[in-house]
Write a protein that holds these residues in place. Structure first.
Motif, PDB file in Angstrom:
ATOM      1  N   ARG A 166      12.267  14.005 -11.753  1.00  0.00           N
ATOM      2  CA  ARG A 166      10.938  13.611 -12.238  1.00  0.00           C
ATOM      3  C   ARG A 166      10.339  12.489 -11.408  1.00  0.00           C
ATOM      4  O   ARG A 166       9.133  12.294 -11.406  1.00  0.00           O
ATOM      5  CB  ARG A 166      11.011  13.152 -13.701  1.00  0.00           C
ATOM      6  N   ARG A 167      11.199  11.736 -10.703  1.00  0.00           N
ATOM      7  CA  ARG A 167      10.754  10.544  -9.990  1.00  0.00           C
ATOM      8  C   ARG A 167      11.383  10.547  -8.596  1.00  0.00           C
ATOM      9  O   ARG A 167      12.595  10.363  -8.466  1.00  0.00           O
ATOM     10  CB  ARG A 167      11.149   9.282 -10.763  1.00  0.00           C
ATOM     11  N   LEU A 168      10.578  10.772  -7.571  1.00  0.00           N
ATOM     12  CA  LEU A 168      11.101  10.914  -6.219  1.00  0.00           C
ATOM     13  C   LEU A 168      10.432   9.954  -5.245  1.00  0.00           C
ATOM     14  O   LEU A 168       9.280   9.554  -5.424  1.00  0.00           O
ATOM     15  CB  LEU A 168      10.883  12.349  -5.718  1.00  0.00           C
ATOM     16  N   VAL A 169      11.175   9.628  -4.200  1.00  0.00           N
ATOM     17  CA  VAL A 169      10.650   8.878  -3.064  1.00  0.00           C
ATOM     18  C   VAL A 169      10.648   9.814  -1.862  1.00  0.00           C
ATOM     19  O   VAL A 169      11.643  10.495  -1.591  1.00  0.00           O
ATOM     20  CB  VAL A 169      11.497   7.623  -2.786  1.00  0.00           C
ATOM     21  N   LEU A 170       9.520   9.863  -1.144  1.00  0.00           N
ATOM     22  CA  LEU A 170       9.352  10.713   0.029  1.00  0.00           C
ATOM     23  C   LEU A 170       9.260   9.825   1.268  1.00  0.00           C
ATOM     24  O   LEU A 170       8.530   8.839   1.260  1.00  0.00           O
ATOM     25  CB  LEU A 170       8.075  11.554  -0.090  1.00  0.00           C
ATOM     26  N   LEU A 171       9.981  10.190   2.325  1.00  0.00           N
ATOM     27  CA  LEU A 171       9.993   9.366   3.532  1.00  0.00           C
ATOM     28  C   LEU A 171       9.610  10.183   4.752  1.00  0.00           C
ATOM     29  O   LEU A 171      10.096  11.302   4.944  1.00  0.00           O
ATOM     30  CB  LEU A 171      11.395   8.768   3.749  1.00  0.00           C
ATOM     31  N   GLU A 172       8.759   9.593   5.581  1.00  0.00           N
ATOM     32  CA  GLU A 172       8.294  10.243   6.809  1.00  0.00           C
ATOM     33  C   GLU A 172       8.553   9.324   7.998  1.00  0.00           C
ATOM     34  O   GLU A 172       8.017   8.223   8.074  1.00  0.00           O
ATOM     35  CB  GLU A 172       6.805  10.568   6.710  1.00  0.00           C
ATOM     36  N   PHE A 190       1.634  10.329  -4.421  1.00  0.00           N
ATOM     37  CA  PHE A 190       0.969   9.082  -4.075  1.00  0.00           C
ATOM     38  C   PHE A 190       1.466   8.624  -2.707  1.00  0.00           C
ATOM     39  O   PHE A 190       2.663   8.721  -2.420  1.00  0.00           O
ATOM     40  CB  PHE A 190       1.276   7.990  -5.102  1.00  0.00           C
ATOM     41  N   ALA A 191       0.577   8.111  -1.899  1.00  0.00           N
ATOM     42  CA  ALA A 191       0.955   7.536  -0.610  1.00  0.00           C
ATOM     43  C   ALA A 191       0.700   6.037  -0.652  1.00  0.00           C
ATOM     44  O   ALA A 191      -0.384   5.597  -1.031  1.00  0.00           O
ATOM     45  CB  ALA A 191       0.156   8.166   0.522  1.00  0.00           C
ATOM     46  N   LEU A 192       1.691   5.260  -0.271  1.00  0.00           N
ATOM     47  CA  LEU A 192       1.522   3.812  -0.177  1.00  0.00           C
ATOM     48  C   LEU A 192       0.959   3.483   1.193  1.00  0.00           C
ATOM     49  O   LEU A 192       1.525   3.853   2.220  1.00  0.00           O
ATOM     50  CB  LEU A 192       2.860   3.113  -0.394  1.00  0.00           C
ATOM     51  N   THR A 193      -0.175   2.795   1.207  1.00  0.00           N
ATOM     52  CA  THR A 193      -0.876   2.467   2.440  1.00  0.00           C
ATOM     53  C   THR A 193      -1.627   1.157   2.261  1.00  0.00           C
ATOM     54  O   THR A 193      -2.070   0.840   1.152  1.00  0.00           O
ATOM     55  CB  THR A 193      -1.872   3.597   2.806  1.00  0.00           C
ATOM     56  N   LEU A 219       3.963  -4.943   4.074  1.00  0.00           N
ATOM     57  CA  LEU A 219       5.288  -5.426   3.698  1.00  0.00           C
ATOM     58  C   LEU A 219       6.352  -4.613   4.422  1.00  0.00           C
ATOM     59  O   LEU A 219       6.099  -3.490   4.863  1.00  0.00           O
ATOM     60  CB  LEU A 219       5.508  -5.267   2.192  1.00  0.00           C
ATOM     61  N   ASN A 220       7.546  -5.164   4.525  1.00  0.00           N
ATOM     62  CA  ASN A 220       8.698  -4.369   4.933  1.00  0.00           C
ATOM     63  C   ASN A 220       8.771  -3.135   4.032  1.00  0.00           C
ATOM     64  O   ASN A 220       8.533  -3.218   2.828  1.00  0.00           O
ATOM     65  CB  ASN A 220       9.957  -5.229   4.800  1.00  0.00           C
ATOM     66  N   VAL A 221       9.100  -1.985   4.607  1.00  0.00           N
ATOM     67  CA  VAL A 221       9.019  -0.742   3.836  1.00  0.00           C
ATOM     68  C   VAL A 221       9.964  -0.752   2.637  1.00  0.00           C
ATOM     69  O   VAL A 221       9.611  -0.248   1.555  1.00  0.00           O
ATOM     70  CB  VAL A 221       9.265   0.478   4.738  1.00  0.00           C
ATOM     71  N   ALA A 222      11.152  -1.336   2.772  1.00  0.00           N
ATOM     72  CA  ALA A 222      12.072  -1.384   1.634  1.00  0.00           C
ATOM     73  C   ALA A 222      11.497  -2.256   0.520  1.00  0.00           C
ATOM     74  O   ALA A 222      11.641  -1.943  -0.668  1.00  0.00           O
ATOM     75  CB  ALA A 222      13.437  -1.904   2.072  1.00  0.00           C
ATOM     76  N   ALA A 229       5.859  11.475  -7.175  1.00  0.00           N
ATOM     77  CA  ALA A 229       6.566  11.299  -5.903  1.00  0.00           C
ATOM     78  C   ALA A 229       5.765  10.319  -5.062  1.00  0.00           C
ATOM     79  O   ALA A 229       4.543  10.473  -4.899  1.00  0.00           O
ATOM     80  CB  ALA A 229       6.701  12.637  -5.174  1.00  0.00           C
ATOM     81  N   LEU A 230       6.432   9.297  -4.557  1.00  0.00           N
ATOM     82  CA  LEU A 230       5.791   8.234  -3.774  1.00  0.00           C
ATOM     83  C   LEU A 230       6.162   8.399  -2.310  1.00  0.00           C
ATOM     84  O   LEU A 230       7.353   8.451  -1.976  1.00  0.00           O
ATOM     85  CB  LEU A 230       6.246   6.857  -4.258  1.00  0.00           C
ATOM     86  N   ALA A 231       5.169   8.458  -1.435  1.00  0.00           N
ATOM     87  CA  ALA A 231       5.404   8.671  -0.008  1.00  0.00           C
ATOM     88  C   ALA A 231       5.272   7.370   0.769  1.00  0.00           C
ATOM     89  O   ALA A 231       4.329   6.597   0.562  1.00  0.00           O
ATOM     90  CB  ALA A 231       4.424   9.711   0.533  1.00  0.00           C
ATOM     91  N   PHE A 232       6.216   7.157   1.698  1.00  0.00           N
ATOM     92  CA  PHE A 232       6.242   5.962   2.537  1.00  0.00           C
ATOM     93  C   PHE A 232       6.496   6.380   3.978  1.00  0.00           C
ATOM     94  O   PHE A 232       7.273   7.301   4.245  1.00  0.00           O
ATOM     95  CB  PHE A 232       7.355   5.001   2.100  1.00  0.00           C
ATOM     96  N   GLY A 233       5.862   5.659   4.907  1.00  0.00           N
ATOM     97  CA  GLY A 233       6.085   5.915   6.321  1.00  0.00           C
ATOM     98  C   GLY A 233       6.841   4.773   6.970  1.00  0.00           C
ATOM     99  O   GLY A 233       7.186   3.780   6.332  1.00  0.00           O
ATOM    100  N   ALA A 234       7.096   4.922   8.243  1.00  0.00           N
ATOM    101  CA  ALA A 234       7.808   3.896   8.998  1.00  0.00           C
ATOM    102  C   ALA A 234       6.958   2.647   9.144  1.00  0.00           C
ATOM    103  O   ALA A 234       5.719   2.711   9.104  1.00  0.00           O
ATOM    104  CB  ALA A 234       8.184   4.430  10.373  1.00  0.00           C
TER     105      ALA A 234
END
Length: 262
Positions: free
Chosen positions: A115-121, A193-196, A247-250, A214-219
Motif C-alpha cells: 500500500r505504501r511504496l518508494v520509487l527510485l530513479e 507523487f514526485a518529490l521535487t 535536501l540529501n535524498v535520504a 507511491a513516492l518517487a525520488f531521483g538522484a
C-alpha cells in the motif's frame, strides 16, 4: 558452533570476505551479501538471507554467541590485523558476515501486496541508498521499487549504512524505466507523487494522503527525469529556507515518509 581459529589470511575459507574495498572485487560478484558490525550481523542472522559464514575478532564473536548458537553457520576467528588484511581495508567494527543472495522480490508481486511504496530513479550512491533504506524501514513503508540505473542496495556500504535494514525491506528492480512503470501503478490503484524542489509543486504539509501511494525520488543533482515528473499524478515539495534548494535524498525520503505515514 565454536569459532574456528584461522591463522593464515590466504585461507580459502575466508574468500567471501576477500578484497571487499573494490566494487569490481566486491562480494556481489560472488553471489553473497556482506554485513559489518555486531548490530548489522545480528540483523542479517534474523533476515530472510541465509548466512554462510561469520569472521571476526574474539570479543565481537562473543557478543554474537547467543544468536550464533541458533544458526548452523561457520564461524571463524582471527585478530584485527588479519580481518583487515583479508578485507582489504581497516575493519573497525570487528566482525563480518556473508550470506547468500536470494532471487529477490518480483516487482509485480511487490506491487500487488503493498500500500505504501518508494520509487527510485537513477539513485547510484551506495551510502545514500543505505541511509534511504534505513528510513524506509523506520517509517514502515512496504517496499522499494528501483529502476535499473540505481546502485545495488546489497552492496557492502549500502548494507552498512542502512544498519542492516536493507536486509528486511522488500525491494525489486523494475523491468522498465520508472516513467514506463507508472501506468501499472495507477492501474493497481496507487496515487503517485514526485518529490521535487520546483516552486509550482504542492507543499508537503498540504498534501492529502490516499489509501495507496507511491513516492518517487531521483538522484541528488539531476533529480527525477522530466518523463518521470510528467508521469506522476502530483508534484510535491518540501518547503525550505531561502538559499537552500534541496535536501540529501535520504533525508527527503524521511521527511516525506513522516508526513505520508503519520
Amino acid at each position: 558452533m565454536e569459532p574456528i581459529a584461522v591463522t593464515d589470511a590466504a585461507d580459502p575459507r575466508l574468500d567471501d570476505f576477500r578484497d571487499l574495498k573494490s566494487v569490481d572485487g566486491d562480494a556481489a560478484a560472488r553471489g553473497v551479501v556482506i554485513a559489518e558490525g555486531v548490530n548489522v550481523v545480528e540483523r542479517m542472522l534474523n533476515s530472510p538471507y541465509r548466512v554462510k559464514a561469520v569472521f571476526g575478532v574474539a570479543a565481537r564473536l562473543e557478543a554474537l554467541a547467543p544468536i550464533l548458537a541458533e544458526h548452523d553457520v561457520e564461524v571463524y576467528s582471527g585478530d584485527k590485523w588479519m580481518l583487515s588484511d583479508v578485507a582489504g581495508f581497516r575493519v573497525t567494527r570487528g566482525v563480518l558476515a556473508s550470506a547468500y543472495r536470494h532471487a529477490g522480490w518480483d516487482a509485480a508481486a511487490l506491487l500487488a501486496s503493498s500500500r505504501r511504496l518508494v520509487l527510485l530513479e537513477g539513485l547510484n550512491d551506495f551510502e545514500n541508498l543505505g541511509a534511504l533504506f534505513r528510513n524506509v524501514a523506520a517509517f514502515g513503508a512496504d517496499g522499494v521499487l528501483l529502476d535499473a540505473q540505481c546502485a545495488d542496495p546489497l552492496y557492502r556500504r549500502s548494507v552498512r549504512v542502512s544498519m542492516g535494514h536493507v536486509l528486511r525491506v522488500p525491494f525489486a528492480v523494475l523491468p522498465t524505466s520508472l516513467p514506463d512503470a507508472l501506468p501499472s501503478l495507477h492501474e493497481a490503484g496507487f496515487a503517485t507523487f514526485a518529490l521535487t524542489p520546483r516552486a509550482g509543486a504542492a507543499p508537503l504539509a498540504a498534501t492529502a494522503v490516499p489509501a495507496r501511494w507511491a513516492l518517487a525520488f531521483g538522484a541528488e543533482g539531476p533529480g527525477l527525469t522530466e518523463a518521470a515528473l510528467a508521469g506522476v499524478q502530483e508534484l510535491v515539495r518540501i518547503p525550505m529556507a531561502t538559499g537552500v534548494d534541496s535536501l540529501n535524498v535520504a533525508t527527503a525520503v524521511a521527511v516525506a515518509l513522516a508526513h505520508f505515514t503519520a
